[in-house]
Enzyme design. Structure first.
Site, PDB file in Angstrom:
ATOM      1  CB  ILE A   1      -0.954  -0.015   1.216  1.00 44.63           C
ATOM      2  CG1 ILE A   1      -1.908  -1.210   1.128  1.00 44.63           C
ATOM      3  CG2 ILE A   1      -1.739   1.295   1.297  1.00 44.63           C
ATOM      4  CD1 ILE A   1      -2.878  -1.183  -0.048  1.00 44.63           C
TER       5      ILE A   1
ATOM      6  CG  ASP B   1      10.484  -0.319   3.567  1.00 42.90           C
ATOM      7  OD1 ASP B   1       9.286  -0.438   3.271  1.00 42.90           O
ATOM      8  OD2 ASP B   1      11.141  -1.202   4.166  1.00 42.90           O
TER       9      ASP B   1
ATOM     10  CE  LYS C   1      -8.221  -1.708   6.315  1.00 40.49           C
ATOM     11  NZ  LYS C   1      -8.170  -1.856   4.865  1.00 40.49           N
TER      12      LYS C   1
ATOM     13  NE  ARG D   1     -34.639  -5.312   1.660  1.00 39.95           N
ATOM     14  CZ  ARG D   1     -35.580  -5.356   0.714  1.00 39.95           C
ATOM     15  NH1 ARG D   1     -35.463  -4.610  -0.381  1.00 39.95           N
ATOM     16  NH2 ARG D   1     -36.614  -6.171   0.817  1.00 39.95           N
TER      17      ARG D   1
ATOM     18  CB  CYS E   1      -6.626  -7.033   5.428  1.00 37.56           C
ATOM     19  SG  CYS E   1      -5.293  -6.122   4.765  1.00 37.56           S
TER      20      CYS E   1
HETATM   21  N1  SAJ Z   1     -12.750 -15.001   0.432  1.00 31.49           N
HETATM   22  C1  SAJ Z   1     -13.723 -15.997   0.560  1.00 31.49           C
HETATM   23  N2  SAJ Z   1     -15.000 -15.718   0.178  1.00 31.49           N
HETATM   24  C2  SAJ Z   1     -15.356 -14.493  -0.313  1.00 31.49           C
HETATM   25  C3  SAJ Z   1     -14.352 -13.488  -0.429  1.00 31.49           C
HETATM   26  C4  SAJ Z   1     -13.059 -13.769  -0.046  1.00 31.49           C
HETATM   27  O1  SAJ Z   1     -13.432 -17.116   0.999  1.00 31.49           O
HETATM   28  O2  SAJ Z   1     -16.516 -14.300  -0.661  1.00 31.49           O
HETATM   29  C5  SAJ Z   1     -11.391 -15.283   0.874  1.00 31.49           C
HETATM   30  C6  SAJ Z   1     -10.366 -15.142  -0.225  1.00 31.49           C
HETATM   31  O3  SAJ Z   1     -10.180 -16.372  -0.896  1.00 31.49           O
HETATM   32  C7  SAJ Z   1      -9.112 -14.745   0.543  1.00 31.49           C
HETATM   33  C8  SAJ Z   1      -9.666 -13.969   1.722  1.00 31.49           C
HETATM   34  O4  SAJ Z   1     -11.046 -14.309   1.833  1.00 31.49           O
HETATM   35  O5  SAJ Z   1      -8.420 -15.865   1.046  1.00 31.49           O
HETATM   36  C9  SAJ Z   1      -9.522 -12.457   1.613  1.00 31.49           C
HETATM   37  O6  SAJ Z   1      -9.905 -12.087   0.291  1.00 31.49           O
HETATM   38  P1  SAJ Z   1     -10.456 -10.580   0.053  1.00 31.49           P
HETATM   39  O7  SAJ Z   1     -10.490 -10.315  -1.379  1.00 31.49           O
HETATM   40  O8  SAJ Z   1     -11.704 -10.373   0.798  1.00 31.49           O
HETATM   41  O9  SAJ Z   1      -9.420  -9.700   0.857  1.00 31.49           O
HETATM   42  P2  SAJ Z   1      -8.143  -8.852   0.506  1.00 31.49           P
HETATM   43  O10 SAJ Z   1      -7.297  -8.946   1.704  1.00 31.49           O
HETATM   44  O11 SAJ Z   1      -7.514  -9.168  -0.787  1.00 31.49           O
HETATM   45  O12 SAJ Z   1      -8.767  -7.364   0.384  1.00 31.49           O
HETATM   46  C10 SAJ Z   1      -9.569  -6.882   1.463  1.00 31.49           C
HETATM   47  C11 SAJ Z   1     -10.545  -5.886   0.882  1.00 31.49           C
HETATM   48  N3  SAJ Z   1     -11.465  -5.495   1.922  1.00 31.49           N
HETATM   49  C12 SAJ Z   1     -12.781  -5.722   1.705  1.00 31.49           C
HETATM   50  O13 SAJ Z   1     -13.176  -6.264   0.686  1.00 31.49           O
HETATM   51  C13 SAJ Z   1     -13.706  -5.289   2.792  1.00 31.49           C
HETATM   52  C14 SAJ Z   1      -9.827  -4.657   0.394  1.00 31.49           C
HETATM   53  O14 SAJ Z   1     -10.783  -3.649   0.010  1.00 31.49           O
HETATM   54  C15 SAJ Z   1      -8.971  -4.098   1.503  1.00 31.49           C
HETATM   55  O15 SAJ Z   1      -8.270  -2.942   1.066  1.00 31.49           O
HETATM   56  C16 SAJ Z   1      -7.970  -5.154   1.922  1.00 31.49           C
HETATM   57  O16 SAJ Z   1      -8.712  -6.285   2.437  1.00 31.49           O
HETATM   58  C17 SAJ Z   1      -7.123  -4.547   3.001  1.00 31.49           C
HETATM   59  O17 SAJ Z   1      -5.947  -4.263   2.672  1.00 31.49           O
HETATM   60  O18 SAJ Z   1      -7.656  -4.263   4.068  1.00 31.49           O
END
Ligand code: SAJ
Length: 431
Positions: free
Chosen positions: A16, A35, A212, A252, A266
């Site tokens: 980021i 860094d 967040k 919804r 995260c």
């Molecule tokens: N996953 C599932 N089912 C889903 C969605 C995701 O099993 O329906 C799993 C994925 O396979 C993965 C994990 O969850 O292992 C996380 O995937 P993700 O796409 O939800 O998370 P990140 O870490 O790539 O991105 C998230 C995002 N936050 C949200 O969607 C609320 C992103 O917007 C944030 O910026 C990021 O975390 C962060 O840096 O906080």
């Protein structure tokens, strides 16, 4: 704020921090990135990005070349020469699931040394609510300067999706919480140079910290809900993904997708910050904790599906894992569910081979397993799809030598495989 007269200092040049630094520099703002990792600093100053993020490396190259972006490992130089400092360092959790704020604290220790009147400090790292007011503010005031009177302090969470960071960072709504109106306005003015999205100012720093954590915890709880639905569907011969897709036609309803668990730096981490805060106030946050354990248990469920489909004698039984990255089309392995599955398979004496199109062989082999070619991987006695990389969406029945596959993600047409006599089991769809 006349930005082209100012210098912005960025603490932390990771997934980021570097995009943030680069987007600011690309808006003709002078940026000095700090860094602790010399290798990171040197590669950035050569215009090289140490991780995959579409479009980032060419932007880094351009901004370094036109002298708007420079990196240094001398963090004190960043604070001495910058007017605005943004802290974007990791905030992991320790083995007791407690937040480790050491990187944030060391960045603030450096900022404190060079803090001057009218400086603005923004924390972007994900932190437990009240970190800004109870840890960062007093630490910075050890400089002798008073928050609000002498320097400004704000919090703004980063929310860019890995693999789509540049787009999200320049279009997403930005949340800002300031120590006071002036801090919030100064931070909002800076971000208006980064994103076309709206800037939403909330009441204060603690409120912005809470936003967040709520976003990511909402996602973790909803993923746990979809996983619990999947476990139930498996018992009644219902295809969980089919019924989830049908339910989501409701205006919804937004049920998430079941999987082998939750990875990334995260989603599986942030809920623990809220659980920790709740416990500090004698609340037990049971939904958040239960959701965490449901998601953490999914790799074990993948093992249970495997064990239910093979007979006891399994000398030299080879399990082939497709996908080590924590999610599709990224090379990031942080908190990957595949690591937990590997541990469980080793405990049960399986031979393990693995393939991932985006993760380096040496990284895969650092888990104590063999990294093999895609063709080799498809020859496993059981092939387990753990990551929804686009490549794996092209698997066809004829590619499977031993006709047994388990998929943790709904990326293949199960019936097409079952019609060809393949034993196809999936999370949420068990025959
Ligand atoms: N996953 C599932 N089912 C889903 C969605 C995701 O099993 O329906 C799993 C994925 O396979 C993965 C994990 O969850 O292992 C996380 O995937 P993700 O796409 O939800 O998370 P990140 O870490 O790539 O991105 C998230 C995002 N936050 C949200 O969607 C609320 C992103 O917007 C944030 O910026 C990021 O975390 C962060 O840096 O906080």
């Amino acid at each position: 704020m006349d930005l082209d007269e100012l210098q912005v200092g960025i603490y932390g040049l990771g997934h980021i921090g570097l995009p943030t630094a680069t987007i600011l520099a690309n808006n003709n703002i002078h940026v000095l990135g700090g860094d602790v990792n010399e290798k990171t600093v040197n590669s950035i100053n050569q215009g090289i990005c140490s991780f995959k993020e579409p479009g980032l490396e060419e932007l880094v190259k351009k901004c370094v070349k036109n002298n708007y972006l420079k990196a240094t490992s001398n963090l004190d130089e960043v604070s001495k020469t910058s007017d605005i400092m943004i802290v974007i360092v990791p905030t992991p959790i320790d083995e007791n699931k407690k937040s480790d704020l050491s990187f944030v604290i060391s960045a603030c220790e450096s900022i404190k040394k060079g803090l001057e009147k009218n400086n603005l400090v923004i924390i972007e790292s994900t932190v437990p609510p009240e970190t800004g007011m109870k840890i960062v503010k007093p630490l910075l005031e050890e400089s002798g300067l008073k928050c609000g009177e002498d320097f400004m302090l704000a919090y703004s969470p980063e929310r860019a999706l890995p693999n789509n960071t540049l787009y999200e960072m320049t279009n997403n709504v930005r949340i800002v919480g300031g120590y006071d109106e002036k801090s919030a306005n100064m931070a909002a003015s800076l971000y208006s140079h980064i994103t076309k999205g709206d800037i939403i100012k909330v009441k204060d720093i603690t409120s912005a910290e809470m936003v967040k954590l709520m976003e990511n915890t909402y996602r973790d709880v909803n993923i746990a809900l979809s996983n619990e639905f999947a476990l139930i569907c498996e018992k009644i011969n219902v295809d969980a993904n089919e019924v989830i897709n049908a339910a989501n036609y409701h205006p919804r309803v937004n049920i998430h997708t079941p999987g082998a668990g939750v990875g990334g730096h995260c989603i599986p981490v942030d809920p623990y910050f809220l659980i920790e805060l709740a416990q500090n106030y004698d609340l037990n946050a049971q939904l958040l904790s239960t959701s965490r354990s449901i998601n953490n248990n999914m790799p074990k469920h993948v093992l249970e599906i495997l064990m239910d489909n093979i007979d006891e004698k399994r000398e030299n039984y080879t399990v082939s894992i497709l996908g080590i990255a924590y999610k599709g089309n990224v090379d990031d392995i942080r908190e990957t569910p595949s690591e937990k599955l590997i541990y469980l398979l080793k405990e049960n004496n399986f031979n393990i081979i693995a393939h991932d199109p985006l993760v380096k062989d040496e990284t895969i082999e650092s888990f104590g397993i063999k990294s093999v070619s895609y063709e080799e991987a498809l020859k496993g006695d059981c092939v387990i799809i753990m990551t929804d990389h686009d490549l794996y969406k092209e698997i066809t029945p004829d590619m499977l030598v031993n006709k047994f596959i388990i998929s943790s993600k709904p990326i293949l047409d199960i019936n097409k495989f079952r019609k060809e006599g393949i034993n196809f089991q999936a999370i949420g769809n068990i025959m």
